[in-house]
Scaffold this active site. Structure first.
Site, PDB file in Angstrom:
ATOM      1  N   ARG A  72     -18.492  53.389  28.911  1.00 30.72           N
ATOM      2  CA  ARG A  72     -17.192  53.265  28.021  1.00 30.72           C
ATOM      3  C   ARG A  72     -17.380  53.726  26.654  1.00 30.72           C
ATOM      4  NH1 ARG A  72     -15.963  48.866  25.868  1.00 30.72           N
ATOM      5  NH2 ARG A  72     -16.831  47.398  27.627  1.00 30.72           N
ATOM      6  N   ASP A  76       2.567  66.454  21.537  1.00 34.65           N
ATOM      7  CA  ASP A  76       2.167  66.484  22.967  1.00 34.65           C
ATOM      8  C   ASP A  76       2.108  67.936  23.363  1.00 34.65           C
ATOM      9  OD1 ASP A  76       2.284  66.644  25.829  1.00 34.65           O
ATOM     10  OD2 ASP A  76       3.348  64.782  26.042  1.00 34.65           O
ATOM     11  N   LYS A  81      -2.329  68.323  33.787  1.00 33.53           N
ATOM     12  CA  LYS A  81      -1.874  69.548  33.896  1.00 33.53           C
ATOM     13  C   LYS A  81      -2.187  70.848  33.815  1.00 33.53           C
ATOM     14  CE  LYS A  81       1.669  66.596  34.621  1.00 33.53           C
ATOM     15  NZ  LYS A  81       1.448  65.396  34.144  1.00 33.53           N
TER      16      LYS A  81
HETATM   17  C1  LIG Z   1       4.697  66.516  28.671  1.00 34.48           C
HETATM   18  C2  LIG Z   1       3.864  65.247  29.328  1.00 34.48           C
HETATM   19  N1  LIG Z   1       3.223  64.324  28.812  1.00 34.48           N
HETATM   20  C3  LIG Z   1       2.438  63.326  29.184  1.00 34.48           C
HETATM   21  C4  LIG Z   1       2.431  63.056  30.691  1.00 34.48           C
HETATM   22  C5  LIG Z   1       1.830  61.924  31.002  1.00 34.48           C
HETATM   23  O1  LIG Z   1       0.406  62.213  31.624  1.00 34.48           O
HETATM   24  P1  LIG Z   1      -0.284  61.562  32.779  1.00 34.48           P
HETATM   25  O2  LIG Z   1       0.620  61.701  34.233  1.00 34.48           O
HETATM   26  O3  LIG Z   1      -1.664  62.607  32.975  1.00 34.48           O
HETATM   27  O4  LIG Z   1      -0.537  60.202  32.303  1.00 34.48           O
HETATM   28  C6  LIG Z   1       3.194  64.123  31.264  1.00 34.48           C
HETATM   29  C7  LIG Z   1       3.007  64.092  32.981  1.00 34.48           C
HETATM   30  O5  LIG Z   1       3.679  64.386  33.648  1.00 34.48           O
HETATM   31  C8  LIG Z   1       3.960  65.130  30.719  1.00 34.48           C
HETATM   32  O6  LIG Z   1       4.325  66.048  31.689  1.00 34.48           O
END
Ligand SMILES: Cc1ncc(COP(=O)(O)O)c(C=O)c1O
Length: 380
Positions: free
Chosen positions: A46, A170, A195
């Protein structure tokens, strides 16, 4: 090292015990100690695991950061940033966010006494007015999911730096192949590594990358103390994905433009949301901050405005798969209002433009001709 070399070698070392070229999957929860507290840098997975460390060093390298942290999902990464806040703190967030991020902010952290303001980040005057001494974090997604809105990272960073507010981006849609928020002045980069970084739709993972060592330490403490870490097998998969990120992104961008241009000229299509189209409202920002391409995400609405037409189109697709998620080698299609963004209340969805006839495509790396032929037959 330049970017393409970094995707393969950044932060990587051959395995010291065997010379293995790829880091082994250290599938272990714990590590033997010579004497109590005397160990080779690893105690318990962890806190740290060598396969995760290899991924974290790769993440730091490709985002031009100092510290990378790998999480069990993108949302676990976002959640870790939220752990830096206390009741009464205020967050300014972009008004178009992944539905799960919005859900976490409004249905978990709002109840903990954190105050959120969702604003149009391109109205910098309005955004600046909202900043007060309780403002601790600015959260931006660019391009946004699903409406492909952009925020000018350098312009926002100038303001957050002057006001001493943390600024997180993000970077899931652009990836560091196209956009490096830390170089533009952001403090934290977040990814759903599920992704494009993973790239093969076979793993759920998240990442944070920072330049500042003290901030990295705080985030690592929050991660260690609350436990949202990525397992060794999944760390290996993301690390392997990153090694072809540059090759995949190049093709995603080429195919993305072709699909966007095709849709733009189709009589049944009303609006195409793609940052690489000159009529995109934030095209100037895209040209300025996205390096060498505009990605593989394309959203669009129908001239009829009908939900039924969007659903028929999605049911008719044969090469594109109707599924949540994005960023894998295979093309996916999604209906945000019914799928990924269903957790946003309907009036709010309508207000920000997530209409019932909106379709989002994650354009993969297949032959563009096959993708366009599929869209063509699905639109008949
Ligand atoms: C732009 C964006 N940020 C965050 C997330 C969340 O990620 P996760 O599904 O890996 O938890 C997603 C998921 O689709 C996303 O498209």
């Amino acid at each position: 090292m330049k970017f393409n070399t970094k995707t393969i070698h950044g932060g990587q070392h051959h395995d010291p015990s065997t010379g293995a070229v790829m880091v082994p999957v250290y599938q272990t929860s714990t590590f033997a100690q010579k004497s109590p507290g005397v160990h080779g840098g690893y105690e318990y997975s962890r806190a740290a695991n060598p396969t995760r460390t290899a991924l974290e060093d790769s993440l730091a390298s490709i985002e031009n950061g100092e510290r990378g942290l790998a999480f069990s999902s993108g949302l676990a990464a976002t959640d870790c940033v939220m752990k830096l806040l206390k009741p009464g703190d205020e967050v300014i967030a972009m008004d178009d966010l992944y539905g799960g991020t919005y859900r976490m902010f409004t249905r978990i952290y709002q109840d903990y006494g954190i105050v959120f303001h969702f604003v149009d980040m391109n109205d910098t005057a309005k955004f600046e007015l909202l900043i007060n001494d309780k403002t601790k974090l600015v959260w931006v997604e660019t391009p946004t999911n699903p409406l492909m809105k952009l925020a000018d990272i350098a312009a926002i960073a100038k303001i957050t730096k002057a006001k001493n507010v943390l600024f997180a981006v993000d970077n899931t849609f652009a990836t560091p192949y196209l956009q490096r928020p830390l170089d533009l002045g952001a403090d934290i980069v977040m990814h759903s590594a599920t992704k494009y970084l993973g790239g093969h739709s076979d793993v759920i993972a998240g990442a944070l990358i920072v330049k500042d060592a003290a901030l990295g330490e705080k985030l690592h403490f929050a991660q260690f103390a609350t436990g949202g870490t990525l397992g060794p097998q999944d760390s290996y998969l993301v690390l392997r994905g990153i090694k072809t990120l540059h090759l995949r992104m190049q093709r995603h961008c080429e195919n993305g433009v072709k699909v966007a241009q095709y849709l733009e000229n189709h009589p049944k299509i009303k609006t195409v949301y793609y940052p690489g189209l000159e009529n995109h409202p934030h095209y100037d920002i895209a040209k300025k901050q996205m390096i060498g391409g505009f990605g593989g995400m394309v959203s669009f609405t129908f001239t009829s405005g009908e939900k039924a037409e969007a659903i028929k189109f999605l049911e008719n697709l044969r090469v594109f798969t109707l599924a949540e998620s994005l960023g894998g080698v295979e093309s996916l299609a999604n209906h945000p209002a019914l799928m990924t963004h269903a957790s946003i209340p309907e009036p709010k969805r309508k207000e920000i433009g997530i209409t019932d006839d909106l379709v989002r495509l994650s354009v993969g790396v297949e032959d563009a001709e096959d993708l366009i032929a599929d869209i063509e037959q699905a639109l008949l």
